[in-house]
Design an enzyme around this catalytic site. Sequence first.
Site, PDB file in Angstrom:
ATOM      1  N   CYS A  21       0.779  -1.084   0.079  1.00 19.91           N
ATOM      2  CA  CYS A  21      -0.240   0.039  -0.073  1.00 19.91           C
ATOM      3  C   CYS A  21       1.114   1.102   0.050  1.00 19.91           C
ATOM      4  O   CYS A  21       2.043   1.202  -0.354  1.00 19.91           O
ATOM      5  CB  CYS A  21      -1.013  -0.200   1.114  1.00 19.91           C
ATOM      6  SG  CYS A  21      -0.267   0.271   2.843  1.00 19.91           S
ATOM      7  N   ASN A  24       2.528   1.473   4.382  1.00 23.74           N
ATOM      8  CA  ASN A  24       2.372   0.329   4.975  1.00 23.74           C
ATOM      9  C   ASN A  24       2.307   0.371   6.570  1.00 23.74           C
ATOM     10  O   ASN A  24       2.875  -0.137   7.377  1.00 23.74           O
ATOM     11  CB  ASN A  24       3.932  -0.219   4.770  1.00 23.74           C
ATOM     12  CG  ASN A  24       4.237  -1.615   5.294  1.00 23.74           C
ATOM     13  OD1 ASN A  24       5.041  -2.021   5.854  1.00 23.74           O
ATOM     14  ND2 ASN A  24       3.204  -2.485   4.880  1.00 23.74           N
ATOM     15  N   CYS A  26      -1.676   0.800   7.280  1.00 25.72           N
ATOM     16  CA  CYS A  26      -3.052   0.529   7.335  1.00 25.72           C
ATOM     17  C   CYS A  26      -3.367  -0.677   6.709  1.00 25.72           C
ATOM     18  O   CYS A  26      -3.419  -1.740   7.249  1.00 25.72           O
ATOM     19  CB  CYS A  26      -3.897   1.696   6.765  1.00 25.72           C
ATOM     20  SG  CYS A  26      -3.890   3.202   8.086  1.00 25.72           S
ATOM     21  N   ARG A  27      -3.622  -0.526   5.238  1.00 24.44           N
ATOM     22  CA  ARG A  27      -4.052  -1.786   4.483  1.00 24.44           C
ATOM     23  C   ARG A  27      -3.228  -2.904   4.426  1.00 24.44           C
ATOM     24  O   ARG A  27      -3.669  -4.037   4.614  1.00 24.44           O
ATOM     25  CB  ARG A  27      -4.487  -1.185   3.105  1.00 24.44           C
ATOM     26  CG  ARG A  27      -5.763  -0.204   3.296  1.00 24.44           C
ATOM     27  CD  ARG A  27      -5.894   0.440   2.113  1.00 24.44           C
ATOM     28  NE  ARG A  27      -4.761   1.207   1.478  1.00 24.44           N
ATOM     29  CZ  ARG A  27      -4.688   1.927   0.469  1.00 24.44           C
ATOM     30  NH1 ARG A  27      -5.515   1.736  -0.546  1.00 24.44           N
ATOM     31  NH2 ARG A  27      -3.686   2.565   0.070  1.00 24.44           N
ATOM     32  N   SER A  28      -2.118  -2.741   3.874  1.00 22.22           N
ATOM     33  CA  SER A  28      -1.135  -3.979   3.572  1.00 22.22           C
ATOM     34  C   SER A  28      -0.896  -4.469   4.849  1.00 22.22           C
ATOM     35  O   SER A  28      -0.736  -5.950   5.004  1.00 22.22           O
ATOM     36  CB  SER A  28       0.145  -3.489   2.741  1.00 22.22           C
ATOM     37  OG  SER A  28       1.031  -2.598   3.593  1.00 22.22           O
ATOM     38  N   ASP A 140      -8.577   3.580   1.249  1.00 16.92           N
ATOM     39  CA  ASP A 140      -7.603   3.685   2.344  1.00 16.92           C
ATOM     40  C   ASP A 140      -8.291   4.480   3.592  1.00 16.92           C
ATOM     41  O   ASP A 140      -9.172   5.335   3.349  1.00 16.92           O
ATOM     42  CB  ASP A 140      -6.648   4.800   1.966  1.00 16.92           C
ATOM     43  CG  ASP A 140      -5.258   4.927   2.745  1.00 16.92           C
ATOM     44  OD1 ASP A 140      -5.448   4.514   3.932  1.00 16.92           O
ATOM     45  OD2 ASP A 140      -4.398   5.452   2.397  1.00 16.92           O
TER      46      ASP A 140
END
Length: 172
Positions: A21, A24, A26-28, A140
């Site tokens: 993401c 690095n 939140c999402r990934s 996001d």
Amino acid sequence: MAHLPAPRGTQAGTYSLALVCLGNICRSPMAHVVLLQKLARAKLSPQVAVASSGTGDWHIGEPMDRRAAATLAGHGYDPTRHRAQLFLDEWFTSQDAILVMDSSNLRDVLRLAPPAADRQRVLMFRAFDPLAGADLDLPDPWYGDQEAFEEVLEVVERTADELVRRLSASSP
């Protein structure tokens, strides 16, 4: 739905997945933590290596966003070991698949690709989401509220389930 690229064969019996993401945090990392736990439950941990990173360098070494960590912890996942790292161009040769969280991440990663890179190994994470429509971007949650993090986790969990199913079907 997309197909996972064949293993490169660089590490016998192991499939390497990189999740990417922007920062690095939140999402990934949420996808990383969830996928690791689901792989462990499926007894696939020895056969599948998972890493995550961001294309931006401003959070290197930091833990994941506190809201992402709290969301994961609230659902029984352990977010404590994550530290943000930067996407490395060497992953184009060491990872079997690079799964990006949105179209902006896709552009960023492909822009970093060396000329000889196998760009077919870079895919959208949500290309494996059984409920994804035409928009494969994982939103996001950074600027959102707690509900945004919950929604991301819901997508991450079902996408991770599909990835585990596919990896399980292809493992010896």
